[in-house]
Design a protein around this motif. Sequence first.
Motif, PDB file in Angstrom:
ATOM      1  N   MET A   1       5.383   1.718   5.311  1.00 38.32           N
ATOM      2  CA  MET A   1       4.031   1.055   5.369  1.00 38.32           C
ATOM      3  C   MET A   1       2.818   2.283   5.403  1.00 38.32           C
ATOM      4  O   MET A   1       3.051   3.285   6.140  1.00 38.32           O
ATOM      5  CB  MET A   1       3.898   0.069   6.466  1.00 38.32           C
ATOM      6  N   ASP A   2       1.756   1.973   4.959  1.00 38.79           N
ATOM      7  CA  ASP A   2       0.355   2.546   5.290  1.00 38.79           C
ATOM      8  C   ASP A   2      -0.562   1.475   6.166  1.00 38.79           C
ATOM      9  O   ASP A   2      -0.309   0.535   6.408  1.00 38.79           O
ATOM     10  CB  ASP A   2      -0.173   3.026   4.102  1.00 38.79           C
ATOM     11  N   ASP A   3      -1.610   2.366   6.466  1.00 42.10           N
ATOM     12  CA  ASP A   3      -2.686   1.687   7.405  1.00 42.10           C
ATOM     13  C   ASP A   3      -2.956   0.201   6.862  1.00 42.10           C
ATOM     14  O   ASP A   3      -2.919  -0.572   7.505  1.00 42.10           O
ATOM     15  CB  ASP A   3      -3.703   2.388   7.824  1.00 42.10           C
ATOM     16  N   ALA A   4      -2.930   0.243   5.658  1.00 42.22           N
ATOM     17  CA  ALA A   4      -3.508  -1.021   4.988  1.00 42.22           C
ATOM     18  C   ALA A   4      -2.634  -2.158   4.913  1.00 42.22           C
ATOM     19  O   ALA A   4      -2.763  -3.149   4.268  1.00 42.22           O
ATOM     20  CB  ALA A   4      -4.164  -0.658   3.126  1.00 42.22           C
TER      21      ALA A   4
ATOM     22  N   ASP B   1      -1.657  -5.829   8.135  1.00 42.07           N
ATOM     23  CA  ASP B   1      -1.300  -7.289   8.207  1.00 42.07           C
ATOM     24  C   ASP B   1      -0.043  -8.071   7.526  1.00 42.07           C
ATOM     25  O   ASP B   1       0.485  -8.743   8.092  1.00 42.07           O
ATOM     26  CB  ASP B   1      -2.826  -8.115   7.258  1.00 42.07           C
ATOM     27  N   ALA B   2       0.420  -7.320   6.526  1.00 40.09           N
ATOM     28  CA  ALA B   2       1.768  -7.610   5.891  1.00 40.09           C
ATOM     29  C   ALA B   2       2.728  -7.249   6.987  1.00 40.09           C
ATOM     30  O   ALA B   2       3.624  -8.046   6.967  1.00 40.09           O
ATOM     31  CB  ALA B   2       1.970  -7.013   4.351  1.00 40.09           C
ATOM     32  N   ALA B   3       2.725  -6.238   7.494  1.00 45.87           N
ATOM     33  CA  ALA B   3       3.868  -5.613   8.500  1.00 45.87           C
ATOM     34  C   ALA B   3       3.943  -6.729   9.797  1.00 45.87           C
ATOM     35  O   ALA B   3       4.958  -7.157  10.166  1.00 45.87           O
ATOM     36  CB  ALA B   3       3.520  -4.574   8.973  1.00 45.87           C
ATOM     37  N   ARG B   4       2.627  -7.055  10.208  1.00 45.44           N
ATOM     38  CA  ARG B   4       2.450  -8.021  11.198  1.00 45.44           C
ATOM     39  C   ARG B   4       3.021  -9.627  11.042  1.00 45.44           C
ATOM     40  O   ARG B   4       3.687  -9.948  11.989  1.00 45.44           O
ATOM     41  CB  ARG B   4       1.107  -8.457  11.559  1.00 45.44           C
ATOM     42  N   ALA B   5       2.961  -9.830   9.984  1.00 45.91           N
ATOM     43  CA  ALA B   5       3.658 -11.173   9.522  1.00 45.91           C
ATOM     44  C   ALA B   5       5.262 -11.088   9.315  1.00 45.91           C
ATOM     45  O   ALA B   5       6.018 -11.980   9.586  1.00 45.91           O
ATOM     46  CB  ALA B   5       3.097 -11.407   8.126  1.00 45.91           C
ATOM     47  N   LEU B   6       5.457  -9.717   8.947  1.00 44.00           N
ATOM     48  CA  LEU B   6       7.015  -9.536   8.517  1.00 44.00           C
ATOM     49  C   LEU B   6       7.910  -9.207   9.978  1.00 44.00           C
ATOM     50  O   LEU B   6       8.837  -9.604   9.840  1.00 44.00           O
ATOM     51  CB  LEU B   6       7.179  -8.578   7.664  1.00 44.00           C
ATOM     52  N   VAL B   7       7.166  -8.639  10.845  1.00 50.60           N
ATOM     53  CA  VAL B   7       8.095  -7.913  12.132  1.00 50.60           C
ATOM     54  C   VAL B   7       8.642  -9.141  12.892  1.00 50.60           C
ATOM     55  O   VAL B   7       9.786  -9.188  13.193  1.00 50.60           O
ATOM     56  CB  VAL B   7       7.073  -7.226  13.006  1.00 50.60           C
TER      57      VAL B   7
ATOM     58  N   ALA C   1       0.777  -1.470   0.105  1.00 52.83           N
ATOM     59  CA  ALA C   1      -0.146  -0.033  -0.017  1.00 52.83           C
ATOM     60  C   ALA C   1       0.908   1.303  -0.141  1.00 52.83           C
ATOM     61  O   ALA C   1       0.687   2.225  -0.670  1.00 52.83           O
ATOM     62  CB  ALA C   1      -0.940  -0.177   1.296  1.00 52.83           C
ATOM     63  N   ALA C   2       2.016   1.360   0.781  1.00 54.94           N
ATOM     64  CA  ALA C   2       2.830   2.350   0.754  1.00 54.94           C
ATOM     65  C   ALA C   2       3.335   2.529  -0.404  1.00 54.94           C
ATOM     66  O   ALA C   2       3.562   3.661  -1.099  1.00 54.94           O
ATOM     67  CB  ALA C   2       3.852   2.221   1.791  1.00 54.94           C
ATOM     68  N   ALA C   3       4.001   1.579  -1.079  1.00 54.15           N
ATOM     69  CA  ALA C   3       4.564   1.570  -2.480  1.00 54.15           C
ATOM     70  C   ALA C   3       3.502   2.215  -3.559  1.00 54.15           C
ATOM     71  O   ALA C   3       3.908   2.781  -4.321  1.00 54.15           O
ATOM     72  CB  ALA C   3       4.818   0.154  -3.184  1.00 54.15           C
TER      73      ALA C   3
ATOM     74  N   ASP D   1       7.471  -5.320  -7.228  1.00 52.35           N
ATOM     75  CA  ASP D   1       7.899  -5.349  -8.429  1.00 52.35           C
ATOM     76  C   ASP D   1       6.908  -4.506  -9.248  1.00 52.35           C
ATOM     77  O   ASP D   1       7.309  -3.588 -10.042  1.00 52.35           O
ATOM     78  CB  ASP D   1       7.889  -6.496  -9.263  1.00 52.35           C
ATOM     79  N   ALA D   2       5.638  -4.236  -8.946  1.00 56.54           N
ATOM     80  CA  ALA D   2       4.819  -3.608  -9.715  1.00 56.54           C
ATOM     81  C   ALA D   2       4.695  -2.205  -9.356  1.00 56.54           C
ATOM     82  O   ALA D   2       4.591  -1.240 -10.383  1.00 56.54           O
ATOM     83  CB  ALA D   2       3.185  -4.070  -9.469  1.00 56.54           C
TER      84      ALA D   2
END
Length: 504
Positions: A421-424, A427-433, A274-276, A309-310
């Motif tokens: 990261m953004d708010d959206a 979940d992706a951040a929670r998995a990566l941390v 989302a940040a990207a 990549d996108a």
Amino acid sequence: MTALTGQHYINGAWTVGGTTFQSDPVSGDPVTVYCGGAAEIDAAMQAAEAAFATYGWTSREDRAGLLDAIADEIDARGDDLTAYGSAETGLPAARLNGERGRTCGQLRLFADHIRKGAFLDRRFDPALPDRAPLPRPDLRMIQRPLGPVGVFGASNFPLAFSTAGGDTAAALAAGCPVVYKGHPGHPATGEIVAQAIAAAVQKTGMPKGTFGFVQSNTNAAGEALVQHPLTRAVGFTGSYRGGKALFDLAMARPEPIPFFGELGAINPVFILPAAATARAAAIGTGWAGSLTMGVGQFCTNPGVVVVPDAQADAFIGAAQDALAQVAPTPMLTGGTAEGYRAGVAQAASHASVQTCLNAGGTGREGGPALFVVAGTDWLANPDLAAEMFGPAGIVIRAKDQGEVHQIAQALHGQLTCTLQMDDADLDAARALVPVLERKAGRLLVNAFPTGVEVADSMVHGGPFPASTNFGATSVGTLAIRRFTRPVCYQDMPQALLPQDLQDQ
């Protein structure tokens, strides 16, 4: 300008010893400096051991007074430090003035820290003579200083990580005399700070051997410092190659000692989807500024970015535009510039790596470089994870979040890992941390890692090879714990206890 001797400072006196060498400044005349070796290290360490018999039992208030006095003496020499430091390293005056403020600030921070006394971790279990089935003795525990500490200066911070830098401040705060091996990249700057420490030691009435200063441009003095039987611990900030060699020496001693080495990192930045999508170009511009800060000569330099990549093209385009505006600039030493260009050439030699920019510079200069590689190719070429100490960065195009996790899992130990990261992206951040937490000493969100706050809660360290002891930090007040050890006193008479353990 402050008069320079080019000499060593041993047992309270400036003294000659060894052959001489000349500095290699960016501007101005070189200075002639004595090159110490094993004999000078031995003399300084013997003096430090003798000083420890007194200094190790000084009050916290007296040691705090010494730290404050060192800061005052450094400030009094501020103009000369800026002039010599800029000539020797090429760093601008504003950067050096700021670094001097940080250096004095961390000395005063440690003074305040030891006055409070929390670092002592005092514990008391009173005697229970009537306890059944066995009585309990009187038990008291406290953190006590190790003894003489060896410190190596860093090239990239001629003040904050050198003569009176964080290692020296933490060791002196703990009650440990310091023998400092001067960095040959800034011998004049180092001597002026050593003069400031010497003046503070004298003014506060501390033992002569509380601080020793040995100049050298060879490996002999450093090896002697690590191997000397009176050295109880070592603080080091520098390259992986040099630090690992000294670490091995420390471990190979008949009595191994703690070696607290900071050996560098690539400090990856992970841009989440989302940040990207929302701000890839803005992140690219900000990253380029962080990458080139100080000609990229920061241990927290964010040398690798992982981007979906996108959205990679927008990030790469903005970063490339920003980097193209940065001209080659003198680096800290000629050797630093040579090593940087060798690293850039190594990255560019890979067939799978796209070179977007290579303004590597000539002579002592270093210019920005930008490379792009697919996630699968980065994973297949471990040498692309090597630090390029300078303004060069690698962008990794990740095809999906699964590949992002593979890249995170493949990382070696780091000083920092950053999430954009953004708010959206929560979940992706929670998995990566949980993965990144095991890789680095400091995790950041929506910032860049260049700039290390000197504070109680800072951790500047990480799993190997970022540092040789992941339980420590070289910045912040927790650093004092590197130079203390717990001692328990059982049924000890009050008169024999350290002052901080006695009944008040």
